[in-house]
Design an enzyme around this catalytic site. Structure first.
Site, PDB file in Angstrom:
ATOM      1  N   SER A 149       0.847  -1.194   0.000  1.00  8.46           N
ATOM      2  CA  SER A 149       0.000   0.000   0.000  1.00  8.46           C
ATOM      3  C   SER A 149       0.876   1.236   0.000  1.00  8.46           C
ATOM      4  O   SER A 149       2.000   1.224   0.520  1.00  8.46           O
ATOM      5  CB  SER A 149      -0.880   0.034   1.249  1.00  8.46           C
ATOM      6  OG  SER A 149      -1.476   1.302   1.387  1.00  8.46           O
ATOM      7  N   TYR A 166      -1.570  -2.112  10.517  1.00  5.81           N
ATOM      8  CA  TYR A 166      -1.793  -2.302   9.073  1.00  5.81           C
ATOM      9  C   TYR A 166      -0.629  -1.715   8.265  1.00  5.81           C
ATOM     10  O   TYR A 166      -0.062  -2.371   7.390  1.00  5.81           O
ATOM     11  CB  TYR A 166      -3.114  -1.646   8.673  1.00  5.81           C
ATOM     12  CG  TYR A 166      -3.372  -1.632   7.181  1.00  5.81           C
ATOM     13  CD1 TYR A 166      -3.879  -2.746   6.525  1.00  5.81           C
ATOM     14  CD2 TYR A 166      -3.109  -0.482   6.424  1.00  5.81           C
ATOM     15  CE1 TYR A 166      -4.113  -2.723   5.158  1.00  5.81           C
ATOM     16  CE2 TYR A 166      -3.344  -0.457   5.054  1.00  5.81           C
ATOM     17  CZ  TYR A 166      -3.842  -1.570   4.416  1.00  5.81           C
ATOM     18  OH  TYR A 166      -4.065  -1.549   3.061  1.00  5.81           O
ATOM     19  N   LYS A 170       2.217  -3.644   5.973  1.00  2.73           N
ATOM     20  CA  LYS A 170       2.403  -3.382   4.538  1.00  2.73           C
ATOM     21  C   LYS A 170       3.865  -3.025   4.234  1.00  2.73           C
ATOM     22  O   LYS A 170       4.381  -3.354   3.162  1.00  2.73           O
ATOM     23  CB  LYS A 170       1.460  -2.261   4.081  1.00  2.73           C
ATOM     24  CG  LYS A 170      -0.027  -2.675   4.078  1.00  2.73           C
ATOM     25  CD  LYS A 170      -0.299  -3.784   3.089  1.00  2.73           C
ATOM     26  CE  LYS A 170      -1.765  -4.083   2.879  1.00  2.73           C
ATOM     27  NZ  LYS A 170      -2.020  -5.148   1.916  1.00  2.73           N
TER      28      LYS A 170
HETATM   29  P1  NAP Z   1     -12.056  -4.677  -1.110  1.00  6.73           P
HETATM   30  O1  NAP Z   1     -12.613  -4.006  -2.319  1.00  6.73           O
HETATM   31  O2  NAP Z   1     -12.673  -4.375   0.214  1.00  6.73           O
HETATM   32  O3  NAP Z   1     -12.112  -6.253  -1.387  1.00  6.73           O
HETATM   33  C1  NAP Z   1     -11.739  -7.114  -0.415  1.00  6.73           C
HETATM   34  C2  NAP Z   1     -11.780  -8.548  -0.937  1.00  6.73           C
HETATM   35  O4  NAP Z   1     -11.048  -9.321  -0.023  1.00  6.73           O
HETATM   36  C3  NAP Z   1     -13.160  -9.150  -0.991  1.00  6.73           C
HETATM   37  O5  NAP Z   1     -13.218 -10.038  -2.091  1.00  6.73           O
HETATM   38  C4  NAP Z   1     -13.275  -9.928   0.329  1.00  6.73           C
HETATM   39  O6  NAP Z   1     -14.228 -10.951   0.179  1.00  6.73           O
HETATM   40  C5  NAP Z   1     -11.834 -10.421   0.449  1.00  6.73           C
HETATM   41  N1  NAP Z   1     -11.291 -10.691   1.779  1.00  6.73           N
HETATM   42  C6  NAP Z   1     -11.283  -9.884   2.863  1.00  6.73           C
HETATM   43  N2  NAP Z   1     -10.623 -10.466   3.867  1.00  6.73           N
HETATM   44  C7  NAP Z   1     -10.184 -11.669   3.423  1.00  6.73           C
HETATM   45  C8  NAP Z   1      -9.446 -12.735   3.994  1.00  6.73           C
HETATM   46  N3  NAP Z   1      -9.007 -12.703   5.263  1.00  6.73           N
HETATM   47  N4  NAP Z   1      -9.173 -13.805   3.219  1.00  6.73           N
HETATM   48  C9  NAP Z   1      -9.610 -13.879   1.956  1.00  6.73           C
HETATM   49  N5  NAP Z   1     -10.323 -12.914   1.363  1.00  6.73           N
HETATM   50  C10 NAP Z   1     -10.608 -11.817   2.089  1.00  6.73           C
HETATM   51  O7  NAP Z   1     -10.476  -4.379  -0.928  1.00  6.73           O
HETATM   52  P2  NAP Z   1      -9.426  -3.737  -1.951  1.00  6.73           P
HETATM   53  O8  NAP Z   1      -9.478  -2.276  -1.828  1.00  6.73           O
HETATM   54  O9  NAP Z   1      -9.597  -4.365  -3.274  1.00  6.73           O
HETATM   55  O10 NAP Z   1      -8.042  -4.191  -1.285  1.00  6.73           O
HETATM   56  C11 NAP Z   1      -7.289  -5.243  -1.813  1.00  6.73           C
HETATM   57  C12 NAP Z   1      -5.847  -5.103  -1.367  1.00  6.73           C
HETATM   58  O11 NAP Z   1      -5.333  -3.833  -1.766  1.00  6.73           O
HETATM   59  C13 NAP Z   1      -5.605  -5.202   0.135  1.00  6.73           C
HETATM   60  O12 NAP Z   1      -4.407  -5.896   0.364  1.00  6.73           O
HETATM   61  C14 NAP Z   1      -5.430  -3.750   0.556  1.00  6.73           C
HETATM   62  O13 NAP Z   1      -4.622  -3.629   1.712  1.00  6.73           O
HETATM   63  C15 NAP Z   1      -4.740  -3.203  -0.660  1.00  6.73           C
HETATM   64  N6  NAP Z   1      -4.860  -1.747  -0.808  1.00  6.73           N
HETATM   65  C16 NAP Z   1      -6.044  -1.175  -1.165  1.00  6.73           C
HETATM   66  C17 NAP Z   1      -6.090   0.202  -1.315  1.00  6.73           C
HETATM   67  C18 NAP Z   1      -7.344   0.924  -1.746  1.00  6.73           C
HETATM   68  O14 NAP Z   1      -7.320   2.169  -1.803  1.00  6.73           O
HETATM   69  N7  NAP Z   1      -8.420   0.235  -2.051  1.00  6.73           N
HETATM   70  C19 NAP Z   1      -4.968   0.978  -1.085  1.00  6.73           C
HETATM   71  C20 NAP Z   1      -3.794   0.353  -0.718  1.00  6.73           C
HETATM   72  C21 NAP Z   1      -3.740  -1.023  -0.595  1.00  6.73           C
HETATM   73  P3  NAP Z   1     -14.886 -11.708   1.451  1.00  6.73           P
HETATM   74  O15 NAP Z   1     -15.544 -10.678   2.261  1.00  6.73           O
HETATM   75  O16 NAP Z   1     -15.805 -12.731   0.833  1.00  6.73           O
HETATM   76  O17 NAP Z   1     -13.731 -12.378   2.153  1.00  6.73           O
END
Ligand code: NAP
Length: 262
Positions: A149, A166, A170
């Site tokens: 992240s 968190y 990361k």
């Molecule tokens: P998201 O839209 O909230 O999607 C989360 C996904 O993860 C869902 O499919 C959820 O499905 C699944 N999930 C949650 N906890 C889980 C677990 N313990 N095991 C397996 N599946 C799990 O999240 P996102 O924004 O795409 O984030 C994805 C990654 O990007 C993460 O690593 C996050 O830290 C990173 N990230 C995101 C951002 C951002 O701005 N969005 C920024 C920096 C980094 P279920 O509920 O069915 O498990």
């Protein structure tokens, strides 16, 4: 006569964790569009079924899904077994799962919260990588992508999050990625990291749905907009493909030009 070129990931098999929505879903979709067979996964069967159906409705027939809580060993083993059963091998792994209990003052972090975050975000990624490596070796090599992240790179990307369990998990993922390079290279496996900036998903809605937090974020983003999951997916596909054949241990930031260092 026109002959179509093979797609760049044709014949390859990918596992993507946490891939029923958001960035993971977009990554799975892109890898499948680029020709890979893809095993998607997340904690809830309903979401897995819906995501598989949605991908199939877009003619991506080379996709299957299983329930896998990334923090549970038996789930991770099942994910691997089902991938081998369905597609016959593993060439690519994207460790995308993360847990982020709402951050408060750093020194209010309980041991339980710390353990949960590090268990899902770091230890489980390591254990999954360790478990798939023998199967990649059998295929003559592979590519692994971790998902960090922008909060790992900047103390102020999202106020209070760099100095949180968190944020530190990361930062550690980037360290893990670099640390594994030599051992992976010896097995013809590359390992890289993708660090998303503020991407418009459910995970980040606390930022973009809050006008104050959104304004703070936009002040740091030269491109003055949120990123889209598909913009992360293209980078992951690049890191999985032979287009990045001489790249390992690197982190690519998908952050709209946000100035970053670690
Ligand atoms: P998201 O839209 O909230 O999607 C989360 C996904 O993860 C869902 O499919 C959820 O499905 C699944 N999930 C949650 N906890 C889980 C677990 N313990 N095991 C397996 N599946 C799990 O999240 P996102 O924004 O795409 O984030 C994805 C990654 O990007 C993460 O690593 C996050 O830290 C990173 N990230 C995101 C951002 C951002 O701005 N969005 C920024 C920096 C980094 P279920 O509920 O069915 O498990």
């Amino acid at each position: 006569m026109m002959t179509s070129l093979p797609k760049k990931l044709e014949g390859k098999v990918a596992i993507v964790t946490a891939s029923t929505e958001g960035i993971g879903y977009a990554v799975a979709k892109r890898l499948a569009e680029d020709g890979a067979s893809v095993m998607i996964s997340s904690r809830r069967q309903k979401k897995v079924d819906e995501a598989v159906a949605k991908l199939k409705s877009e003619n991506l027939t080379n996709v299957k899904g299983v329930v896998c809580h990334a923090g549970k060993e038996d789930h991770r083993n099942y994910l691997i077994e089902e991938t081998l059963r369905s597609f016959g091998g593993i060439d690519m792994l994207v460790c995308n799962a993360a847990s982020n209990p709402s951050p408060g003052p750093f020194f209010d972090t309980t041991e339980e919260a710390w353990d949960k975050v590090f268990h899902v975000n770091l230890k489980s990624a390591f254990l999954l990588i360790k478990a798939v490596i023998p199967y990649m070796e059998k295929r003559g090599g592979g590519s692994i992508v971790t998902v960090s992240s922008v909060v790992a790179h900047r103390t102020d990307a999202v106020p209070g999050v760099h100095a949180s369990a968190y944020g530190i998990s990361k930062i550690s993922l980037i360290g893990l990625t670099k640390a594994l390079v030599p051992e992976c290279a010896a097995k013809n496996i590359r390992i890289n990291c993708m660090s998303p900036g503020v991407i418009e998903t459910r995970f980040s809605e606390v930022i973009w749905k809050n006008s104050f937090a959104n304004k703070n974020a936009m002040a740091l983003i030269p491109m003055k907009r949120l990123g889209q999951s598909s913009e992360c997916a293209g980078v992951v596909s690049f890191l999985c493909s032979d287009d990045s054949s001489y790249i390992s241990g690197e982190t690519i930031i998908v952050g709209g030009g946000m100035s970053c260092r670690l």
